[in-house]
Design a protein around this motif. Structure first.
Motif, PDB file in Angstrom:
ATOM      1  N   LEU A  82      35.487 129.176  85.271  1.00 51.08           N
ATOM      2  CA  LEU A  82      34.051 128.875  85.403  1.00 51.08           C
ATOM      3  C   LEU A  82      33.819 127.641  86.453  1.00 51.08           C
ATOM      4  O   LEU A  82      34.487 126.703  86.095  1.00 51.08           O
ATOM      5  CB  LEU A  82      33.484 129.122  84.148  1.00 51.08           C
ATOM      6  CG  LEU A  82      32.017 128.779  83.841  1.00 51.08           C
ATOM      7  CD1 LEU A  82      31.291 130.062  84.525  1.00 51.08           C
ATOM      8  CD2 LEU A  82      31.724 128.719  82.309  1.00 51.08           C
ATOM      9  N   ILE A  86      26.181 121.304  92.218  1.00 53.89           N
ATOM     10  CA  ILE A  86      24.756 120.936  92.327  1.00 53.89           C
ATOM     11  C   ILE A  86      24.266 121.610  93.718  1.00 53.89           C
ATOM     12  O   ILE A  86      23.342 122.075  94.034  1.00 53.89           O
ATOM     13  CB  ILE A  86      24.295 119.512  92.424  1.00 53.89           C
ATOM     14  CG1 ILE A  86      22.802 119.329  92.190  1.00 53.89           C
ATOM     15  CG2 ILE A  86      25.101 118.654  93.359  1.00 53.89           C
ATOM     16  CD1 ILE A  86      22.463 118.035  91.792  1.00 53.89           C
ATOM     17  N   CYS A  91      28.562 126.511  95.646  1.00 54.85           N
ATOM     18  CA  CYS A  91      28.749 127.674  94.670  1.00 54.85           C
ATOM     19  C   CYS A  91      29.183 128.977  95.279  1.00 54.85           C
ATOM     20  O   CYS A  91      30.183 129.673  94.692  1.00 54.85           O
ATOM     21  CB  CYS A  91      27.442 127.849  94.079  1.00 54.85           C
ATOM     22  SG  CYS A  91      26.735 126.521  92.958  1.00 54.85           S
ATOM     23  N   LYS A  92      28.566 129.407  96.355  1.00 48.49           N
ATOM     24  CA  LYS A  92      28.835 130.416  96.963  1.00 48.49           C
ATOM     25  C   LYS A  92      30.304 130.474  97.685  1.00 48.49           C
ATOM     26  O   LYS A  92      31.138 131.259  97.631  1.00 48.49           O
ATOM     27  CB  LYS A  92      27.850 130.941  98.138  1.00 48.49           C
ATOM     28  CG  LYS A  92      26.483 131.294  97.394  1.00 48.49           C
ATOM     29  CD  LYS A  92      25.653 131.873  98.594  1.00 48.49           C
ATOM     30  CE  LYS A  92      24.151 131.890  97.666  1.00 48.49           C
ATOM     31  NZ  LYS A  92      23.038 131.716  98.965  1.00 48.49           N
ATOM     32  N   PHE A 112      38.148 135.562  86.772  1.00 52.29           N
ATOM     33  CA  PHE A 112      37.181 134.543  87.226  1.00 52.29           C
ATOM     34  C   PHE A 112      35.904 135.064  87.012  1.00 52.29           C
ATOM     35  O   PHE A 112      35.359 136.116  87.149  1.00 52.29           O
ATOM     36  CB  PHE A 112      37.264 134.432  88.771  1.00 52.29           C
ATOM     37  CG  PHE A 112      35.948 133.817  89.475  1.00 52.29           C
ATOM     38  CD1 PHE A 112      35.783 132.484  88.901  1.00 52.29           C
ATOM     39  CD2 PHE A 112      35.347 134.475  90.569  1.00 52.29           C
ATOM     40  CE1 PHE A 112      34.648 131.762  89.742  1.00 52.29           C
ATOM     41  CE2 PHE A 112      34.215 133.634  91.062  1.00 52.29           C
ATOM     42  CZ  PHE A 112      34.011 132.419  90.787  1.00 52.29           C
ATOM     43  N   ALA A 113      34.856 134.121  86.160  1.00 49.74           N
ATOM     44  CA  ALA A 113      33.672 134.263  85.822  1.00 49.74           C
ATOM     45  C   ALA A 113      32.757 134.163  87.033  1.00 49.74           C
ATOM     46  O   ALA A 113      32.418 135.110  87.757  1.00 49.74           O
ATOM     47  CB  ALA A 113      33.304 133.492  84.667  1.00 49.74           C
ATOM     48  N   ASP A 114      32.358 133.095  87.212  1.00 48.13           N
ATOM     49  CA  ASP A 114      31.336 132.777  88.188  1.00 48.13           C
ATOM     50  C   ASP A 114      31.211 131.217  88.664  1.00 48.13           C
ATOM     51  O   ASP A 114      31.616 130.602  87.899  1.00 48.13           O
ATOM     52  CB  ASP A 114      29.694 133.134  87.836  1.00 48.13           C
ATOM     53  CG  ASP A 114      29.438 134.448  87.804  1.00 48.13           C
ATOM     54  OD1 ASP A 114      29.298 135.058  88.834  1.00 48.13           O
ATOM     55  OD2 ASP A 114      29.437 135.027  86.504  1.00 48.13           O
ATOM     56  N   VAL A 115      30.459 130.872  89.700  1.00 48.40           N
ATOM     57  CA  VAL A 115      30.264 129.591  89.910  1.00 48.40           C
ATOM     58  C   VAL A 115      28.547 129.437  89.788  1.00 48.40           C
ATOM     59  O   VAL A 115      27.934 130.127  90.554  1.00 48.40           O
ATOM     60  CB  VAL A 115      30.675 129.015  91.229  1.00 48.40           C
ATOM     61  CG1 VAL A 115      30.147 127.545  91.559  1.00 48.40           C
ATOM     62  CG2 VAL A 115      32.059 128.965  91.256  1.00 48.40           C
ATOM     63  N   VAL A 116      27.966 128.715  89.081  1.00 54.52           N
ATOM     64  CA  VAL A 116      26.595 128.395  88.774  1.00 54.52           C
ATOM     65  C   VAL A 116      26.101 127.117  89.388  1.00 54.52           C
ATOM     66  O   VAL A 116      26.690 126.106  89.532  1.00 54.52           O
ATOM     67  CB  VAL A 116      25.929 128.707  87.153  1.00 54.52           C
ATOM     68  CG1 VAL A 116      26.510 130.052  86.716  1.00 54.52           C
ATOM     69  CG2 VAL A 116      26.595 127.641  86.555  1.00 54.52           C
ATOM     70  N   ASN A 117      24.888 127.265  89.547  1.00 52.31           N
ATOM     71  CA  ASN A 117      24.159 126.263  90.413  1.00 52.31           C
ATOM     72  C   ASN A 117      23.568 125.554  89.340  1.00 52.31           C
ATOM     73  O   ASN A 117      22.710 125.674  88.574  1.00 52.31           O
ATOM     74  CB  ASN A 117      23.070 126.505  91.419  1.00 52.31           C
ATOM     75  CG  ASN A 117      22.599 125.715  92.385  1.00 52.31           C
ATOM     76  OD1 ASN A 117      21.604 125.837  93.127  1.00 52.31           O
ATOM     77  ND2 ASN A 117      23.325 124.585  92.616  1.00 52.31           N
ATOM     78  N   GLY A 118      23.861 124.171  89.314  1.00 50.11           N
ATOM     79  CA  GLY A 118      23.367 123.349  87.951  1.00 50.11           C
ATOM     80  C   GLY A 118      23.675 121.839  88.040  1.00 50.11           C
ATOM     81  O   GLY A 118      24.387 121.435  89.037  1.00 50.11           O
ATOM     82  N   ASP A 119      23.295 121.238  87.228  1.00 58.42           N
ATOM     83  CA  ASP A 119      23.279 119.682  87.091  1.00 58.42           C
ATOM     84  C   ASP A 119      24.492 119.502  86.063  1.00 58.42           C
ATOM     85  O   ASP A 119      24.572 119.608  84.852  1.00 58.42           O
ATOM     86  CB  ASP A 119      22.187 118.908  86.595  1.00 58.42           C
ATOM     87  CG  ASP A 119      22.312 117.524  86.469  1.00 58.42           C
ATOM     88  OD1 ASP A 119      22.819 116.886  87.374  1.00 58.42           O
ATOM     89  OD2 ASP A 119      22.212 117.079  85.413  1.00 58.42           O
ATOM     90  N   HIS A 149      16.003 117.611  97.117  1.00 58.64           N
ATOM     91  CA  HIS A 149      16.897 118.651  96.565  1.00 58.64           C
ATOM     92  C   HIS A 149      16.699 120.102  96.750  1.00 58.64           C
ATOM     93  O   HIS A 149      17.458 120.773  97.475  1.00 58.64           O
ATOM     94  CB  HIS A 149      17.688 118.455  95.266  1.00 58.64           C
ATOM     95  CG  HIS A 149      19.198 119.298  95.044  1.00 58.64           C
ATOM     96  ND1 HIS A 149      20.083 118.873  95.659  1.00 58.64           N
ATOM     97  CD2 HIS A 149      19.190 120.371  94.461  1.00 58.64           C
ATOM     98  CE1 HIS A 149      21.069 119.711  95.289  1.00 58.64           C
ATOM     99  NE2 HIS A 149      20.394 120.663  94.485  1.00 58.64           N
ATOM    100  N   ASN A 153      18.609 122.504  99.241  1.00 55.96           N
ATOM    101  CA  ASN A 153      19.613 123.240  98.427  1.00 55.96           C
ATOM    102  C   ASN A 153      19.646 124.877  98.906  1.00 55.96           C
ATOM    103  O   ASN A 153      20.656 125.559  98.657  1.00 55.96           O
ATOM    104  CB  ASN A 153      19.339 123.277  97.057  1.00 55.96           C
ATOM    105  CG  ASN A 153      20.437 123.764  96.239  1.00 55.96           C
ATOM    106  OD1 ASN A 153      21.430 123.273  96.339  1.00 55.96           O
ATOM    107  ND2 ASN A 153      20.099 124.293  95.072  1.00 55.96           N
TER     108      ASN A 153
ATOM    109  N   THR B   5      29.742 135.783  81.929  1.00 49.88           N
ATOM    110  CA  THR B   5      29.228 134.415  82.013  1.00 49.88           C
ATOM    111  C   THR B   5      28.082 134.089  81.132  1.00 49.88           C
ATOM    112  O   THR B   5      28.016 132.841  80.650  1.00 49.88           O
ATOM    113  CB  THR B   5      28.931 134.208  83.587  1.00 49.88           C
ATOM    114  OG1 THR B   5      29.869 134.586  84.311  1.00 49.88           O
ATOM    115  CG2 THR B   5      28.652 132.890  83.836  1.00 49.88           C
ATOM    116  N   ALA B 138      23.074 131.941  89.832  1.00 48.93           N
ATOM    117  CA  ALA B 138      22.371 131.568  88.963  1.00 48.93           C
ATOM    118  C   ALA B 138      21.824 130.086  89.154  1.00 48.93           C
ATOM    119  O   ALA B 138      22.922 129.137  89.396  1.00 48.93           O
ATOM    120  CB  ALA B 138      22.563 131.866  87.330  1.00 48.93           C
ATOM    121  N   LEU B 141      19.253 124.203  87.746  1.00 47.01           N
ATOM    122  CA  LEU B 141      18.643 122.822  88.187  1.00 47.01           C
ATOM    123  C   LEU B 141      17.080 122.976  87.554  1.00 47.01           C
ATOM    124  O   LEU B 141      16.763 123.875  87.923  1.00 47.01           O
ATOM    125  CB  LEU B 141      18.633 122.647  89.614  1.00 47.01           C
ATOM    126  CG  LEU B 141      19.939 122.556  90.247  1.00 47.01           C
ATOM    127  CD1 LEU B 141      20.090 122.530  91.635  1.00 47.01           C
ATOM    128  CD2 LEU B 141      20.617 120.878  89.775  1.00 47.01           C
TER     129      LEU B 141
END
Lengths: 254, 147
Positions: A82, A86, A91-92, A112-119, A149, A153, B5, B138, B141
């Motif tokens: 996982l 940011i 992510c993609k 493989f689960a996912d890549v998430v967009n986050g802090d 951002h 982004n 997830t 997802a 942020l």
């Protein structure tokens, strides 16, 4: 030597290109001493699958390497990977890198689960991660202005390409670490005890010489009883500030 | 993003972490897509204790997917009983590599790893913050992260 995952589809104008730091993580995670340690900790084939989280995946080369070589690293292929970043473009790109690296394997494919967009790991459920990996923005340089951002982004409305300013901003996120190069890393370190699984969680964090790794390690040991921090990989110019280390953070099981 | 997830995510707002309603996040206006993937039987067997089953069932209901059983399957439920009769009774036990996934395993695999949210929102049950999912990614942020 294990193959390096392909990242040829990644646009390095706005996503961090694998470099010496990335390769040091690959070498360290697949070193004989680390695979022995990880297999001792996770090798029981009937225990729950190791859940691996990488924060700041960039191109995804490190997470893809772990996913593709799960059997060599953990001694099992029922490993879940996982990621977070940011930068939504990262992510993609990283998801594609990991999917491709796993699919290249003819057998023993991990999950493989996912890549998430986050802090950092702010959206990760507490105590759910078994192995955490972080190659931070470690360069002592001013942090980019995050007020831009949301605009930067995503692809600009109606356009097919990002601007030079947007790309520069996104790349700055991948390397600029503020004072001592430690501003982002300190925020991440503060989240680590909360996300790691209580019984077997372990973290690998890359630092450069200017981050003052000895002081960082000492602070981690002061988190509480059982917390350990040791340098388990190093590279770079011996005298220059770029000398890099990988610190393993874990709680002694005894 | 895969439904599995969601088992590892929670609301990104700090004050929600201690509120049990911040997990799981609830999909809303979700466009689903099936993305086929290999069944990893050892993974399915071993991940069972890590799955928050009731929450996962709730998500399936919210998405209008076929209902999951009230209790999680056992690892044995995930293995297809061997159809061929062993010629001798003292035959060696079937090696793990030869195990075949049962229909239960295939159904679980479909829910966890092949059912993907392509577009929509994930909503926190505590603070009702909505996180957007766009092109399968997802976005967690928060305005507070970006100052």
């Amino acid at each position: 030597m294990l193959p390096t995952p392909s990242t040829c589809h990644v646009c390095f104008d706005r996503v961090y290109e694998p470099a010496e730091d990335s390769y040091l993580l690959l070498d360290t995670l697949s070193s004989g001493s680390e695979t022995a340690f990880l297999q001792d900790r996770f090798g029981d084939a009937t225990s729950s699958p190791p859940v691996v989280l990488e924060v700041g995946v960039g191109s995804g080369v490190v997470l893809a390497f772990v996913a593709a070589n799960a059997r060599t690293i953990f001694g099992r292929h029922d490993v879940l990977t996982l990621g977070t970043d940011i930068n939504s473009f990262a992510c993609k790109a990283a998801a594609q890198t990991v999917r491709h690296a796993v699919n290249e394997r003819e057998d023993g494919r991990s999950v493989f689960a996912d890549v998430v967009n986050g802090d950092l790991a702010s959206a990760i459920r507490p105590r759910s991660i078994d192995m955490f990996v972080f190659n931070p923005p470690y360069v002592p340089a001013e942090l980019p202005d995050l007020s831009r951002h949301e605009t930067y982004n995503t692809m600009p409305e109606g356009k097919k390409a990002t601007s030079f300013e947007q790309d520069s901003y996104l790349l700055e996120l991948s390397y600029a670490g503020g004072a001592d190069g430690m501003v982002v890393t300190n925020r991440m370190l503060a989240q680590i005890p909360g996300i790691l699984s209580a019984d077997r969680g372990i973290a690998y964090v890359l630092l450069c010489a200017q981050n003052k790794p000895d002081i960082v390690k000492q602070r981690i040991r002061e988190w509480g009883p059982g917390w350990m921090a040791e340098t388990v990989g190093s590279s770079g110019k011996k005298a220059g500030w770029e000398k890099l280390v990988i610190v393993r953070i874990w709680r002694s099981l005894k | 993003m895969k439904l599995l997830t969601l088992n590892f995510l929670t609301c990104a707002i700090k004050t929600c972490k201690t509120n049990s309603a911040s997990f799981p996040l609830h999909p809303r206006d979700a466009e689903l897509e099936i993305v086929e993937a290999d069944v990893n039987l050892p993974f399915l067997k071993n991940i069972l204790p890590r799955l928050m089953w009731d929450e996962l069932r709730g998500i399936c209901t919210e998405l209008g997917l076929p209902e999951l059983p009230a209790t999680p399957p056992t690892p044995a439920d995930l293995i297809q009983p061997s159809s061929s009769t062993p010629e001798t009774t003292d035959a060696a036990p079937i090696a793990e590599a030869d195990e075949e996934p049962s229909q239960t395993a295939k159904d679980l695999h479909r829910v966890l790893l092949e059912t993907c949210i392509q577009e929509g929102k994930l909503v926190c049950g505590a603070c009702e913050h909505e996180y957007a999912v766009k092109e399968g990614v997802a976005n967690f942020l928060l305005p507070g992260h970006l100052v």
